[in-house]
Write a protein that holds these residues in place. Sequence first.
Motif, mmCIF file in Angstrom:
data_model
loop_
_atom_site.group_PDB
_atom_site.id
_atom_site.type_symbol
_atom_site.label_atom_id
_atom_site.label_comp_id
_atom_site.label_asym_id
_atom_site.label_seq_id
_atom_site.Cartn_x
_atom_site.Cartn_y
_atom_site.Cartn_z
ATOM 1 N N MET A 1 43.601 -21.662 35.818
ATOM 2 C CA MET A 1 43.408 -20.714 34.716
ATOM 3 C C MET A 1 44.752 -20.107 34.312
ATOM 4 S SD MET A 1 41.047 -17.253 34.538
ATOM 5 C CE MET A 1 39.514 -18.168 34.624
ATOM 6 N N ILE A 2 44.931 -19.909 33.007
ATOM 7 C CA ILE A 2 46.127 -19.247 32.499
ATOM 8 C C ILE A 2 45.791 -17.774 32.272
ATOM 9 C CG2 ILE A 2 47.914 -19.235 30.723
ATOM 10 C CD1 ILE A 2 47.718 -21.830 32.389
ATOM 11 N N PHE A 3 46.581 -16.891 32.846
ATOM 12 C CA PHE A 3 46.395 -15.460 32.641
ATOM 13 C C PHE A 3 47.410 -14.975 31.612
ATOM 14 C CE2 PHE A 3 44.182 -16.170 36.538
ATOM 15 C CZ PHE A 3 43.155 -15.227 36.552
ATOM 16 N N HIS A 4 46.910 -14.627 30.425
ATOM 17 C CA HIS A 4 47.748 -14.081 29.367
ATOM 18 C C HIS A 4 47.775 -12.562 29.509
ATOM 19 C CE1 HIS A 4 48.187 -17.779 26.984
ATOM 20 N NE2 HIS A 4 46.938 -18.047 27.338
ATOM 21 N N ILE A 5 48.978 -11.983 29.513
ATOM 22 C CA ILE A 5 49.113 -10.535 29.662
ATOM 23 C C ILE A 5 49.815 -9.969 28.443
ATOM 24 C CG2 ILE A 5 49.971 -8.663 31.118
ATOM 25 C CD1 ILE A 5 50.034 -10.625 33.446
ATOM 26 N N ILE A 6 49.188 -8.977 27.826
ATOM 27 C CA ILE A 6 49.738 -8.342 26.630
ATOM 28 C C ILE A 6 49.387 -6.854 26.673
ATOM 29 C CG2 ILE A 6 47.688 -8.916 25.251
ATOM 30 C CD1 ILE A 6 49.621 -9.392 22.870
ATOM 31 N N PRO A 7 50.347 -5.954 26.422
ATOM 32 C CA PRO A 7 50.070 -4.509 26.554
ATOM 33 C C PRO A 7 48.930 -3.995 25.688
ATOM 34 C CG PRO A 7 52.424 -4.897 26.490
ATOM 35 C CD PRO A 7 51.769 -6.206 26.164
ATOM 36 N N SER A 8 48.764 -4.555 24.487
ATOM 37 C CA SER A 8 47.646 -4.147 23.631
ATOM 38 C C SER A 8 47.087 -5.394 22.969
ATOM 39 C CB SER A 8 48.089 -3.137 22.571
ATOM 40 O OG SER A 8 49.063 -3.709 21.715
ATOM 41 N N TYR A 9 45.755 -5.402 22.755
ATOM 42 C CA TYR A 9 45.160 -6.603 22.183
ATOM 43 C C TYR A 9 43.964 -6.264 21.303
ATOM 44 C CZ TYR A 9 43.188 -11.253 21.685
ATOM 45 O OH TYR A 9 42.702 -12.429 21.167
ATOM 46 N N LEU A 10 44.207 -6.277 20.020
ATOM 47 C CA LEU A 10 43.169 -6.289 18.994
ATOM 48 C C LEU A 10 43.500 -7.490 18.131
ATOM 49 C CD1 LEU A 10 43.084 -2.491 18.096
ATOM 50 C CD2 LEU A 10 41.425 -3.750 19.458
ATOM 51 N N PRO A 11 42.697 -8.548 18.161
ATOM 52 C CA PRO A 11 43.089 -9.853 17.621
ATOM 53 C C PRO A 11 43.548 -9.897 16.182
ATOM 54 C CG PRO A 11 41.089 -10.033 18.925
ATOM 55 C CD PRO A 11 41.371 -8.571 18.773
ATOM 56 N N ASP A 12 43.166 -8.924 15.345
ATOM 57 C CA ASP A 12 43.553 -8.993 13.934
ATOM 58 C C ASP A 12 44.633 -7.978 13.570
ATOM 59 O OD1 ASP A 12 41.968 -6.809 14.299
ATOM 60 O OD2 ASP A 12 40.817 -7.037 12.454
ATOM 61 N N ILE A 13 45.308 -7.410 14.588
ATOM 62 C CA ILE A 13 46.348 -6.418 14.325
ATOM 63 C C ILE A 13 47.606 -6.797 15.097
ATOM 64 C CG2 ILE A 13 47.031 -4.000 14.564
ATOM 65 C CD1 ILE A 13 44.106 -3.240 14.321
ATOM 66 N N ILE A 78 44.944 -18.786 39.654
ATOM 67 C CA ILE A 78 46.101 -18.742 38.756
ATOM 68 C C ILE A 78 46.806 -20.095 38.682
ATOM 69 C CG2 ILE A 78 48.348 -17.684 38.297
ATOM 70 C CD1 ILE A 78 47.359 -15.191 39.775
ATOM 71 N N LYS A 79 46.862 -20.652 37.470
ATOM 72 C CA LYS A 79 47.697 -21.821 37.211
ATOM 73 C C LYS A 79 49.077 -21.365 36.745
ATOM 74 C CE LYS A 79 48.885 -26.089 36.240
ATOM 75 N NZ LYS A 79 49.186 -27.054 37.304
ATOM 76 N N ALA A 80 49.088 -20.380 35.842
ATOM 77 C CA ALA A 80 50.344 -19.798 35.355
ATOM 78 C C ALA A 80 50.048 -18.427 34.765
ATOM 79 C CB ALA A 80 50.986 -20.699 34.308
ATOM 80 N N ILE A 81 51.084 -17.593 34.724
ATOM 81 C CA ILE A 81 50.995 -16.262 34.122
ATOM 82 C C ILE A 81 51.876 -16.260 32.884
ATOM 83 C CG2 ILE A 81 51.417 -13.794 34.455
ATOM 84 C CD1 ILE A 81 51.199 -14.371 37.517
ATOM 85 N N LYS A 101 53.952 -17.274 44.545
ATOM 86 C CA LYS A 101 54.584 -18.555 44.227
ATOM 87 C C LYS A 101 53.909 -19.217 43.016
ATOM 88 C CE LYS A 101 56.425 -19.613 48.827
ATOM 89 N NZ LYS A 101 56.264 -18.240 49.341
ATOM 90 N N LYS A 102 53.761 -18.422 41.958
ATOM 91 C CA LYS A 102 53.136 -18.900 40.734
ATOM 92 C C LYS A 102 54.148 -18.917 39.592
ATOM 93 C CE LYS A 102 48.980 -19.098 42.547
ATOM 94 N NZ LYS A 102 48.233 -20.374 42.713
ATOM 95 N N ARG A 103 53.892 -19.779 38.636
ATOM 96 C CA ARG A 103 54.785 -19.911 37.484
ATOM 97 C C ARG A 103 54.553 -18.770 36.504
ATOM 98 N NH1 ARG A 103 58.360 -22.624 35.002
ATOM 99 N NH2 ARG A 103 58.222 -23.578 32.938
ATOM 100 N N VAL A 104 55.666 -18.201 35.972
ATOM 101 C CA VAL A 104 55.590 -17.083 35.033
ATOM 102 C C VAL A 104 56.354 -17.441 33.759
ATOM 103 C CG1 VAL A 104 56.122 -14.650 34.609
ATOM 104 C CG2 VAL A 104 55.414 -15.400 36.894
ATOM 105 N N LEU A 105 55.690 -17.281 32.616
ATOM 106 C CA LEU A 105 56.337 -17.478 31.325
ATOM 107 C C LEU A 105 56.419 -16.131 30.621
ATOM 108 C CD1 LEU A 105 54.616 -20.213 32.004
ATOM 109 C CD2 LEU A 105 55.333 -20.853 29.716
ATOM 110 N N ILE A 106 57.591 -15.823 30.069
ATOM 111 C CA ILE A 106 57.806 -14.539 29.387
ATOM 112 C C ILE A 106 58.209 -14.817 27.950
ATOM 113 C CG2 ILE A 106 59.081 -12.365 29.396
ATOM 114 C CD1 ILE A 106 59.699 -12.909 32.368
#
Length: 351
Positions: A1-13, A78-81, A101-106
Amino acid sequence: MIFHIIPSYLPDIGGAEIQLSRIVEKFEKNNLRFTILTRKSKSEKEEVYLENIKRFNRNILLFNFNVFLYLIKKRKEIKAIHVHSTTSIAYTSLLVGIILKKRVLIKITRIGKGSQVDFISRNKIKKLLLRFLLEKCNYTFINLTNESKLFLEEKIGVVKSVIIPNGIEVRNTINQKESSEYIKYIFTSRLIRRKKVYETVLSLIHNSDTKKIKILVCGGGESTEENKIRDLEEKYPDIVKFTGELTQKEVLNHLETSDFFVQNSFNEGLSKSFLESLRCNLIPIVGPSRFYYDLQKSYHIPIFFDSFLQYSDNEKKELLKRHEKLPMKILKENFDIELTVKKLKNEYQST
């Protein structure tokens, strides 16, 4: 699973939120598993409650702590963060990546003066801590443009990074503009000082035949900037129209009937507005940046605002005819969301 992290999330803003929505929509269609970790919004009415969205405390310290514990708990899944921010949550994600020991993309969403990368570079503690975490973690920075990559290397040092532009769904047909006696300009950005909307609108008025142009400003923002646009609307009622905040659908409807998309910011990443203008087959008129210089060099398109002002109104109409199909060509070759997702999937699977 890919875990997407974002401080705020309202899809149309917001550009980052909309881009993430486009990515996960493709994930769902391809049965790719993901979870979005974000903060609770200010209003319950604005919340988006979906099975794959997990919301935590709005307080940034508690948000970081909650995300840390949640990722530790879900470590086997976790597959990647993938972090869509370079704020403190990026540091927390790197720490989790080291421990598990997981892959992190920023993702680098914006560059230039006042950007988060700029702030980090001017804070010795933040910069040293980031460098320390990067040395221990399997990470990659995701840049939207080559200019972003160079900015990151200049401010932080040489780091592992790739260029993966934001993407958008490409339409198969090219919208044909209605013939009009007017040249129609549209602005669809946040009204903040960095965007230079007021100064740019004023320059268009002063360098055009005012009987032949219409200028539409869509969006809200800082009250001082909004008031300046309202003053222009009052002073030039036959030329300037200010809509205020609009829905995504309303903005797209206005783009469909415009000729030139204008974005003359002090600095910019790769904005959703720019991509939407290409999809609506508008010629973009932009401020100077390395990214846009590269685009001009590749496609021979006159896109810089200061140079554009030198054209007569008749010459601008000729540009519209000459480059009628070019915006869609640029979009298909560079910013198709399918290409973006394919490149991201390759990064998730890298070791």
